[in-house]
Motif scaffolding. Structure first.
Motif, PDB file in Angstrom:
ATOM      1  N   SER A  23     -55.148  -4.918  72.040  1.00  0.00           N
ATOM      2  CA  SER A  23     -55.160  -6.370  72.220  1.00  0.00           C
ATOM      3  C   SER A  23     -56.052  -7.050  71.189  1.00  0.00           C
ATOM      4  CB  SER A  23     -55.648  -6.723  73.631  1.00  0.00           C
ATOM      5  OG  SER A  23     -54.741  -6.257  74.592  1.00  0.00           O
ATOM      6  N   LEU A  24     -57.227  -6.481  70.967  1.00  0.00           N
ATOM      7  CA  LEU A  24     -58.175  -7.079  70.033  1.00  0.00           C
ATOM      8  C   LEU A  24     -57.692  -6.979  68.590  1.00  0.00           C
ATOM      9  CD1 LEU A  24     -61.423  -5.751  71.727  1.00  0.00           C
ATOM     10  CD2 LEU A  24     -60.875  -8.163  71.404  1.00  0.00           C
ATOM     11  N   GLU A  25     -57.184  -5.826  68.228  1.00  0.00           N
ATOM     12  CA  GLU A  25     -56.719  -5.641  66.848  1.00  0.00           C
ATOM     13  C   GLU A  25     -55.481  -6.479  66.556  1.00  0.00           C
ATOM     14  OE1 GLU A  25     -56.344  -1.479  66.056  1.00  0.00           O
ATOM     15  OE2 GLU A  25     -58.519  -1.133  66.080  1.00  0.00           O
ATOM     16  N   ALA A  26     -54.649  -6.702  67.586  1.00  0.00           N
ATOM     17  CA  ALA A  26     -53.463  -7.539  67.407  1.00  0.00           C
ATOM     18  C   ALA A  26     -53.835  -8.987  67.132  1.00  0.00           C
ATOM     19  CB  ALA A  26     -52.572  -7.465  68.657  1.00  0.00           C
ATOM     20  N   ARG A  27     -55.054  -9.376  67.535  1.00  0.00           N
ATOM     21  CA  ARG A  27     -55.529 -10.752  67.308  1.00  0.00           C
ATOM     22  C   ARG A  27     -56.486 -10.845  66.118  1.00  0.00           C
ATOM     23  NH1 ARG A  27     -54.397 -13.863  71.894  1.00  0.00           N
ATOM     24  NH2 ARG A  27     -52.722 -12.795  73.002  1.00  0.00           N
ATOM     25  N   LEU A 106     -65.423  -9.928  82.974  1.00  0.00           N
ATOM     26  CA  LEU A 106     -63.987  -9.925  83.250  1.00  0.00           C
ATOM     27  C   LEU A 106     -63.724  -8.934  84.378  1.00  0.00           C
ATOM     28  CD1 LEU A 106     -62.514  -9.879  79.626  1.00  0.00           C
ATOM     29  CD2 LEU A 106     -62.219 -11.715  81.295  1.00  0.00           C
ATOM     30  N   THR A 107     -62.735  -9.233  85.182  1.00  0.00           N
ATOM     31  CA  THR A 107     -62.410  -8.337  86.287  1.00  0.00           C
ATOM     32  C   THR A 107     -61.131  -7.563  85.991  1.00  0.00           C
ATOM     33  OG1 THR A 107     -61.230 -10.133  87.420  1.00  0.00           O
ATOM     34  CG2 THR A 107     -63.538  -9.781  88.014  1.00  0.00           C
ATOM     35  N   LYS A 108     -61.100  -6.325  86.454  1.00  0.00           N
ATOM     36  CA  LYS A 108     -59.925  -5.478  86.271  1.00  0.00           C
ATOM     37  C   LYS A 108     -58.888  -5.776  87.354  1.00  0.00           C
ATOM     38  CE  LYS A 108     -62.433  -1.664  84.094  1.00  0.00           C
ATOM     39  NZ  LYS A 108     -62.758  -0.230  84.174  1.00  0.00           N
ATOM     40  N   PRO A 109     -57.588  -5.660  87.034  1.00  0.00           N
ATOM     41  CA  PRO A 109     -57.026  -5.338  85.710  1.00  0.00           C
ATOM     42  C   PRO A 109     -57.261  -6.490  84.725  1.00  0.00           C
ATOM     43  CG  PRO A 109     -55.278  -5.969  87.216  1.00  0.00           C
ATOM     44  CD  PRO A 109     -56.521  -5.897  88.034  1.00  0.00           C
ATOM     45  N   ILE A 110     -57.555  -6.124  83.488  1.00  0.00           N
ATOM     46  CA  ILE A 110     -57.931  -7.105  82.481  1.00  0.00           C
ATOM     47  C   ILE A 110     -56.724  -7.902  82.004  1.00  0.00           C
ATOM     48  CG2 ILE A 110     -59.013  -7.467  80.233  1.00  0.00           C
ATOM     49  CD1 ILE A 110     -60.887  -6.390  82.421  1.00  0.00           C
ATOM     50  N   ASP A 111     -56.837  -9.218  82.077  1.00  0.00           N
ATOM     51  CA  ASP A 111     -55.833 -10.104  81.499  1.00  0.00           C
ATOM     52  C   ASP A 111     -56.133 -10.178  79.999  1.00  0.00           C
ATOM     53  OD1 ASP A 111     -54.861 -12.703  80.396  1.00  0.00           O
ATOM     54  OD2 ASP A 111     -54.036 -12.922  82.418  1.00  0.00           O
ATOM     55  N   ASP A 113     -54.960 -11.952  77.497  1.00  0.00           N
ATOM     56  CA  ASP A 113     -55.158 -13.286  76.923  1.00  0.00           C
ATOM     57  C   ASP A 113     -56.531 -13.832  77.276  1.00  0.00           C
ATOM     58  OD1 ASP A 113     -52.672 -13.367  75.722  1.00  0.00           O
ATOM     59  OD2 ASP A 113     -51.693 -14.239  77.479  1.00  0.00           O
ATOM     60  N   GLU A 114     -56.961 -13.573  78.506  1.00  0.00           N
ATOM     61  CA  GLU A 114     -58.285 -14.033  78.923  1.00  0.00           C
ATOM     62  C   GLU A 114     -59.376 -13.293  78.147  1.00  0.00           C
ATOM     63  OE1 GLU A 114     -60.959 -14.780  82.962  1.00  0.00           O
ATOM     64  OE2 GLU A 114     -59.123 -13.583  83.078  1.00  0.00           O
ATOM     65  N   LEU A 115     -59.158 -12.005  77.912  1.00  0.00           N
ATOM     66  CA  LEU A 115     -60.111 -11.219  77.123  1.00  0.00           C
ATOM     67  C   LEU A 115     -60.311 -11.847  75.746  1.00  0.00           C
ATOM     68  CD1 LEU A 115     -61.724  -8.610  76.331  1.00  0.00           C
ATOM     69  CD2 LEU A 115     -59.514  -7.642  75.640  1.00  0.00           C
ATOM     70  N   ILE A 116     -59.212 -12.154  75.068  1.00  0.00           N
ATOM     71  CA  ILE A 116     -59.297 -12.733  73.725  1.00  0.00           C
ATOM     72  C   ILE A 116     -59.993 -14.096  73.776  1.00  0.00           C
ATOM     73  CG2 ILE A 116     -57.988 -13.547  71.749  1.00  0.00           C
ATOM     74  CD1 ILE A 116     -57.978 -10.490  72.165  1.00  0.00           C
ATOM     75  N   ALA A 117     -59.656 -14.885  74.799  1.00  0.00           N
ATOM     76  CA  ALA A 117     -60.262 -16.219  74.934  1.00  0.00           C
ATOM     77  C   ALA A 117     -61.771 -16.114  75.136  1.00  0.00           C
ATOM     78  CB  ALA A 117     -59.626 -16.972  76.103  1.00  0.00           C
ATOM     79  N   ARG A 118     -62.209 -15.165  75.971  1.00  0.00           N
ATOM     80  CA  ARG A 118     -63.643 -14.990  76.231  1.00  0.00           C
ATOM     81  C   ARG A 118     -64.371 -14.508  74.975  1.00  0.00           C
ATOM     82  NH1 ARG A 118     -64.881 -14.401  81.845  1.00  0.00           N
ATOM     83  NH2 ARG A 118     -63.384 -15.731  82.953  1.00  0.00           N
TER      84      ARG A 118
END
Length: 208
Positions: A23-27, A106-111, A113-118
């Protein structure tokens, strides 16, 4: 080539860490993975990532202990940390995480999009704080320089007066004294600016 900000993922689950990494590398972020807190603390000291995303439940050194070590070290104490909790009802873990210096959770399961936003939000905040610190340093340097110059003028006038240079020329003395007075007033204004900055930092000055 644009510099990629590196995010450290601290997660013992290969599935979870791979999902976060993708997710992080894709962004556009670079990533590094540590499988437990002990490895993360060691790696963070020399890699100095832009941010850390750390699970709480891990072998050897859990997320809480990891936070303690990161905040206790001068090199890593300012790296923003997002903790991953088991669920949204785990208020005790969230509270403890914040008390130890976590910046977000962040709470699991990790969203994803929310991860990237945070992550982006935290990095913007860090950048803004650094810019403010640089502005403060530049402002203080400017004030020191601007105080030194008028003080030199005032000292020069006083030295001339002490040597009796103006005794035979009252008009010249008046001119120099007026110049020294004007310079002193400018210095007072600069000193008031310094005091206002100090009050602002202490939360004693209200900005309109």
């Amino acid at each position: 080539m644009q510099h990629q900000e590196e995010i450290m993922i601290v997660e013992d689950s290969l599935t979870q860490s791979e999902r976060l990494r993708h997710s992080l590398e894709a962004r556009g972020f670079a990533t590094v993975v540590a499988t437990n807190g002990k490895k993360a603390v060691e790696a963070a000291r020399f890699r100095r990532p832009a941010a850390i995303v750390a699970d709480i439940v891990m072998p050897e050194m859990d997320g809480f202990e990891t936070l303690k070590h990161l905040r206790a070290n001068e090199i890593t104490k300012d790296i923003p940390v997002i903790i991953l909790t088991a669920n949204s009802k785990d208020a005790k873990s969230i509270e403890e995480g914040f008390s130890l210096g976590a910046d977000e959770y962040l709470t699991k399961p990790i969203d994803q999009d929310e991860l990237i936003a945070r992550v982006r939000s935290i990095l913007r905040l860090v950048k803004a704080e650094r810019e403010v610190e640089q502005l403060k340093a530049d402002f203080q340097s400017m004030l020191v320089h601007d105080l030194r110059s008028p003080l030199s003028v005032i000292i020069g006038v006083l030295e001339l007066g002490a040597r009796g240079e103006f005794d035979r020329n009252p008009a010249e003395r008046k001119e120099f004294m007026e110049s020294a007075l004007e310079t002193s007033q400018k210095m007072l204004g600069l000193i008031n600016d310094i005091l206002d900055v100090a009050k602002l930092e202490a939360g004693k000055l209200q900005l309109n």
